[in-house]
Design an enzyme around this catalytic site. Sequence first.
Site, PDB file in Angstrom:
ATOM      1  N   GLU A   1       7.911   3.652   7.926  1.00 18.83           N
ATOM      2  CA  GLU A   1       8.489   4.196   7.111  1.00 18.83           C
ATOM      3  C   GLU A   1      10.251   5.627   7.549  1.00 18.83           C
ATOM      4  O   GLU A   1      10.469   5.365   7.163  1.00 18.83           O
ATOM      5  CB  GLU A   1       7.695   5.393   7.699  1.00 18.83           C
ATOM      6  CG  GLU A   1       6.452   5.687   6.770  1.00 18.83           C
ATOM      7  CD  GLU A   1       4.981   6.121   7.196  1.00 18.83           C
ATOM      8  OE1 GLU A   1       4.871   6.721   6.405  1.00 18.83           O
ATOM      9  OE2 GLU A   1       4.552   5.920   8.141  1.00 18.83           O
TER      10      GLU A   1
ATOM     11  N   GLY B   1       0.810   1.256  12.762  1.00 22.00           N
ATOM     12  CA  GLY B   1      -0.016   0.986  13.093  1.00 22.00           C
ATOM     13  C   GLY B   1       0.529  -0.676  14.955  1.00 22.00           C
ATOM     14  O   GLY B   1      -0.645  -0.670  15.403  1.00 22.00           O
TER      15      GLY B   1
ATOM     16  N   GLY C   1       0.876  -1.395   0.172  1.00 25.55           N
ATOM     17  CA  GLY C   1       0.247  -0.341  -0.471  1.00 25.55           C
ATOM     18  C   GLY C   1       0.772   1.602   0.667  1.00 25.55           C
ATOM     19  O   GLY C   1       0.677   2.138  -0.829  1.00 25.55           O
TER      20      GLY C   1
HETATM   21 MO1  MOS Z   1       2.157   5.384   5.244  1.00 24.31          MO
HETATM   22  S1  MOS Z   1       2.151   6.630   3.783  1.00 24.31           S
HETATM   23  O1  MOS Z   1       1.538   6.677   6.624  1.00 24.31           O
HETATM   24  O2  MOS Z   1       0.899   4.503   4.704  1.00 24.31           O
END
Ligand code: MOS
Length: 698
Positions: free
Chosen positions: A659, A501, A231
């Site tokens: 990230e 998450g 994603g």
């Molecule tokens: Mo990431 S760009 O925060 O799904």
Amino acid sequence: MSTGAVGRAYPRLEGREKVTGTARYAVEYPADGITYGWAVPSAVVRGRITRIDPAEALASPGVLAVLHHGNAPRLAHGPQPELWLLQEPAVHYRGQFIAVVVATSLEAAREGARLVRIDYDAGPHSTVLAADHPGLYRPDKVNPSYPTDTAEGDFDAGYAAAPVRVDATYRTPAYHNNPMEPHAATAQWRDGRLLVHDSTQGASPVRATLAELFEVPPESIRVVAEHVGGGFGSKGYAKASVVLAALAARHMDRPVKLALTRQQLFGPVGYRTPTIQRVRLASDADGRLTAICHDAISQTSTLHEFAEQTAVYTRSMYAAPHRRTTHRLVRLDVPTPFWMRAPGECPGAYALESAMDELATAVGIDPVELRIRNDAQVDPDQGRPFTSRNLVACLCEGAQRFGWADRDPTPRARRDGSWLIGTGVAGSSYPARARPSSATATARPDGSFLVRINATDIGTGARTAMWQVAADALGVPPERVDIRIGDSDLPTAPVAGGSMGTASWSWALIRAGQALREKLRDLPGGRAPGEVTAEVSTDDEVGGQPTLPRYAYGAQFAEVRVDADTGEVRLNRMLGVFAGGRIVNPTTARSQLIGGMTMGLSMALHEEGVLDERYGDWVNHDLATYHITACPDVESIEAYWLDEQDDELNPAGVKGIGEIGIVGAAAAVANAVHHATGVRIRDLPIRLDKLVGPSALA
Ligand code: MOS
């Protein structure tokens, strides 16, 4: 945390299903009477549809219907105007989906789409971001809700008075998310209820959005996202694919599968905005920063304001008495930009960490040392101590592992035949946040446990990591725990996004495990006669957490070789050291970190959305022409992490690692290219034609 599942390298629970092809993705679920939808994009940038003639398409074998603004079911307005699809004749950007052809086979739908005749009234358009665009404006805030501009001290005076100054403008092009699985959905309505299999980073938010658009109660919608093929942010919200599939399924009263094509991912699902970033740094003669200014320009669409937080990274990374950051936007006739791995931080760090390298050269000190000298233990933005900040530890361990110590700072000092060799470094940082979540834990009479949470595994290994966390929370070996994720019928949970998450979901799972153990403790023999379930929500706990500067850190190192004659750049090796709190699963964590670093390499050397101004669209919209770093481009890549304990984060002690791997990676590569060649390329990607151009190698 008694059994110690957290921290161990378990393979992915669903690995076998995935490699044997039995794991089902969004358009791989069978359904009786299935039909296939094909989205038709607008051929003009801006204007109105004056006529849609579906006759030829409808006469084509297998075609069942052509949906468009004249006949599609009505939608309510939702928070994202680009999802108000097939509702009006207006066209806001090229590639906007304006019709859907439904047929009995995929091939018939595609052929039908080719045969739909559409006439437009097209107007003039503006699609090119420029620093002098007359439409530049100051948004009220930047994503997710940061102040647009910040200022402390007197930047102009501080900058003017400093003995060393760097003033550089960096440019990044549009970048396009290309998950292996495209945005795709299967939708079916039955008795007023909608069942959707969607490729999304969060089934709960997709359900909420569909409920709003179709004006039905959320309880009557079920969104399943059991397996998701990537994603990177682009599936962080409901997208056109799921809305079109649901619209078509309602119109047909039959199940509809709709997958966007690879080409259709280049725009309509969002992309990373191009940026123009001016960074000014000033320091004393020893490299201590006295003034920092970061002015960022990016674009949004005419439909919706998406204000990327490009300069926010600079607010907290390094300290100086005089600081300023600004963001300006321009509304163009383009699709709305959206999230792409570390939105804001990633392009912002490219600019700031490149400028830091330029400052190191100007001062004449080592770039690792420059960053150490400007470390800040108190957040310059919030004025409060960071809950933990191990940037310097990452830099030191990275320098040692990489073999930085003997580096000759002189550009073009190392040569091997026709190859010029150089090394570069960059800092890295990403916020460590959490969102409220809910979860349940159930004890079964046979001594096994079931935990349920609508987390999403977009390929990261989240299912496995959450299973480990749950086992420790329950105090049992993980083999006794079953986990269910990826279904909006499960307890509501936030998206797999923002590197939040693991922190958010594990928080709820730990609380659910604790609550269940308390319930069981009160039972005779600690065992349930039937099933016993504990249900928790962390709404209050997460909401009540004090606002503190919580960040993960990293140090990125790269060694490149550049052919002195052709300008070809190759990556010899890349090494990152990260401080991301507790690492739940070393195997899946490593893959997140090297994946992020590889994506940063891709940004440095390969990726670029090339806009054709005449057509207002990117010309390279497939994987043959939009280049992405592949395995042969990465000769050696290593990711390490520090043991880091931070008790002010969340019960799992994690910071999020999805990230941070990309942040700073492109700067490390660009800095290495400068060290190898003496040529500073300030507009990505670094291509050989830029290196061998007029100012360059020759
Ligand atoms: Mo990431 S760009 O925060 O799904």
